[in-house]
Design an enzyme around this catalytic site. Sequence first.
Site, PDB file in Angstrom:
ATOM      1  N   ASP A 133       0.930  -1.201   0.013  1.00  7.21           N
ATOM      2  CA  ASP A 133      -0.013   0.016   0.023  1.00  7.21           C
ATOM      3  C   ASP A 133       0.875   1.360  -0.126  1.00  7.21           C
ATOM      4  OD1 ASP A 133      -3.177   0.594   1.178  1.00  7.21           O
ATOM      5  OD2 ASP A 133      -1.661   2.311   1.112  1.00  7.21           O
TER       6      ASP A 133
ATOM      7  N   ASP B 118      -3.885   2.424  -4.963  1.00 10.20           N
ATOM      8  CA  ASP B 118      -2.505   2.193  -4.595  1.00 10.20           C
ATOM      9  C   ASP B 118      -2.344   1.187  -3.602  1.00 10.20           C
ATOM     10  OD1 ASP B 118      -4.128   2.989  -2.343  1.00 10.20           O
ATOM     11  OD2 ASP B 118      -2.528   4.151  -1.504  1.00 10.20           O
ATOM     12  N   GLU B 119      -2.983   0.114  -4.018  1.00  9.02           N
ATOM     13  CA  GLU B 119      -3.221  -1.150  -3.074  1.00  9.02           C
ATOM     14  C   GLU B 119      -3.340  -2.418  -3.903  1.00  9.02           C
ATOM     15  OE1 GLU B 119      -6.259  -2.433   0.505  1.00  9.02           O
ATOM     16  OE2 GLU B 119      -6.508  -0.596  -0.688  1.00  9.02           O
TER      17      GLU B 119
HETATM   18  N1  DCP Z   1      -8.904   8.612  -0.654  1.00  7.54           N
HETATM   19  C1  DCP Z   1      -9.813   9.535  -1.179  1.00  7.54           C
HETATM   20  N2  DCP Z   1     -10.662   9.835  -0.207  1.00  7.54           N
HETATM   21  C2  DCP Z   1     -10.757   8.988   0.749  1.00  7.54           C
HETATM   22  C3  DCP Z   1      -9.794   8.137   0.969  1.00  7.54           C
HETATM   23  C4  DCP Z   1      -8.835   7.983  -0.016  1.00  7.54           C
HETATM   24  O1  DCP Z   1      -9.851  10.389  -2.354  1.00  7.54           O
HETATM   25  N3  DCP Z   1     -11.849   9.189   1.812  1.00  7.54           N
HETATM   26  C5  DCP Z   1      -7.683   8.502  -1.990  1.00  7.54           C
HETATM   27  C6  DCP Z   1      -6.709   9.503  -1.610  1.00  7.54           C
HETATM   28  C7  DCP Z   1      -5.533   8.700  -1.223  1.00  7.54           C
HETATM   29  C8  DCP Z   1      -5.806   7.221  -1.834  1.00  7.54           C
HETATM   30  O2  DCP Z   1      -7.169   7.162  -2.150  1.00  7.54           O
HETATM   31  O3  DCP Z   1      -4.316   9.100  -1.528  1.00  7.54           O
HETATM   32  C9  DCP Z   1      -5.407   6.152  -0.931  1.00  7.54           C
HETATM   33  O4  DCP Z   1      -6.171   5.869   0.107  1.00  7.54           O
HETATM   34  P1  DCP Z   1      -5.409   5.385   1.349  1.00  7.54           P
HETATM   35  O5  DCP Z   1      -6.657   5.265   2.474  1.00  7.54           O
HETATM   36  O6  DCP Z   1      -4.512   4.209   1.022  1.00  7.54           O
HETATM   37  O7  DCP Z   1      -4.804   6.670   2.000  1.00  7.54           O
HETATM   38  P2  DCP Z   1      -3.445   7.376   1.804  1.00  7.54           P
HETATM   39  O8  DCP Z   1      -2.499   6.561   0.790  1.00  7.54           O
HETATM   40  O9  DCP Z   1      -3.435   8.739   1.465  1.00  7.54           O
HETATM   41  O10 DCP Z   1      -2.537   7.188   3.226  1.00  7.54           O
HETATM   42  P3  DCP Z   1      -1.914   5.729   3.790  1.00  7.54           P
HETATM   43  O11 DCP Z   1      -0.513   6.422   3.897  1.00  7.54           O
HETATM   44  O12 DCP Z   1      -2.753   5.654   5.080  1.00  7.54           O
HETATM   45  O13 DCP Z   1      -2.149   4.640   2.933  1.00  7.54           O
HETATM   46 CA    CA Z   2      -2.289   4.158   0.806  1.00 13.06          CA
END
Ligand code: DCP
Ligand code: CA
Length: 393
Positions: free
Chosen positions: A9, A104-105
């Site tokens: 991720d 991203d996962e």
């Molecule tokens: N995303 C979004 N709205 C949300 C959650 C996520 O648009 N409510 C988008 C933005 C994030 C991406 O999806 O960058 C990936 O979500 P993640 O939950 O994996 O969060 P992040 O990658 O931002 O952070 P982490 O480091 O916790 O994985």
């Molecule tokens: Ca992420």
Amino acid sequence: MTRRIMHIDLDAFFVSVEQVLNPELKGKPVVVGGRPDQRGVVAAASYEARAFGLHAGMPLATANRLCPQAIFIEGSFPKYRDASQRFMAILADFSPYLEPVSLDEAYLDATGFESIHGSIHQMAQAIKQRIESELGLCASVGIASSKVVAKVASEMSKPDGLLEVAAGQEVSFLAPLPIAKLPGIGKKTERILRSLGIHTIGDLSVAPLGALKSHFGASGEVLHRYANGIDEREVEPPRASKSISRETTFGKDTRDRSFLQATLRYLSERVGADLRQRGKQARCITLKLRYADFTTITRRYTLSRGSDTDQTIFDTGLKLLKTALSQQKQPVRLIGIGVSHLTEPGRQLDMLDASAQRREQLNRAIDRIRNKYGFTAIQTGRTLRFRDVFPHR
Ligand code: DCP
Ligand code: CA
């Protein structure tokens, strides 16, 4: 053999992509989602911004109040989609047993890959390094005997983490964690579990199954199994889809026939390019139209034999479009074209048909140029008016 499943991720994905494109943003509290005076919510927050309590889903105004020095960015999806494709391509180099879960996962089944990389841990390090050096992004990786434990592990390891849960350690790894960390437990389930005195995953793992089933039905049993580190789900690579389609919704409903035809031509070329890239031919062409009042129709035509040329897709779509427009006078809100009944190309018949052969050669030449210089490097007469409207790739 115990399975070795990886969950990979990317950290602060949208924000990190922005930081790669604009290194001045590195190390700062950054929010993607919109300007602070807009009504939306935070899509992604950098870890520096999270230190102020910011998180995804929080209203932008709240984020601004908690952290006024944060840099707010609207963000743009095509950048994230590109980064996602390159991320998945790197993972696919490591194992064909790859299941993308979101942009991203992904899960990757690494069972038996020790011999190639020394250990699964080293394999994960190699994956992280390639993502870092080629994309400038940071990935967190969890490794365990099942999907659910691997996912919890990657989450616990963030940011820039790598955490392996040894076989046999699943239950003791999960037990002290709060129930909200277990995939499948949302806000509502968490509330109910807490009201039952269940606060940790360990509490859940020893909770009476009957009580869980009476509150949550069949998913109560699944949660109980997850809490015990039991999850038989396989890593499932996506099956090749059986159809390819493209559609677009207009900013303004239209009756302009030449505009509709030009759009159809553009969409047909995109579908054709995808089809040829997959090395397939299609027997069935489907036109989709949505009218101003949101009624949606599809019209289908079956070809006597498979084709992969833009011209055939477009010509067929155009016939269907003309018939549909003569039957319905409303302005059009959306147009789409798709192909299905995909087959492997059968070459013999084409050899007899010189014009079909020429068309195929032309399409292949166009594809080569487009792969190299971008989709709009070559424009057919009808789509010229879109030169600046559609993205390059
Ligand atoms: N995303 C979004 N709205 C949300 C959650 C996520 O648009 N409510 C988008 C933005 C994030 C991406 O999806 O960058 C990936 O979500 P993640 O939950 O994996 O969060 P992040 O990658 O931002 O952070 P982490 O480091 O916790 O994985
Ligand atoms: Ca992420």
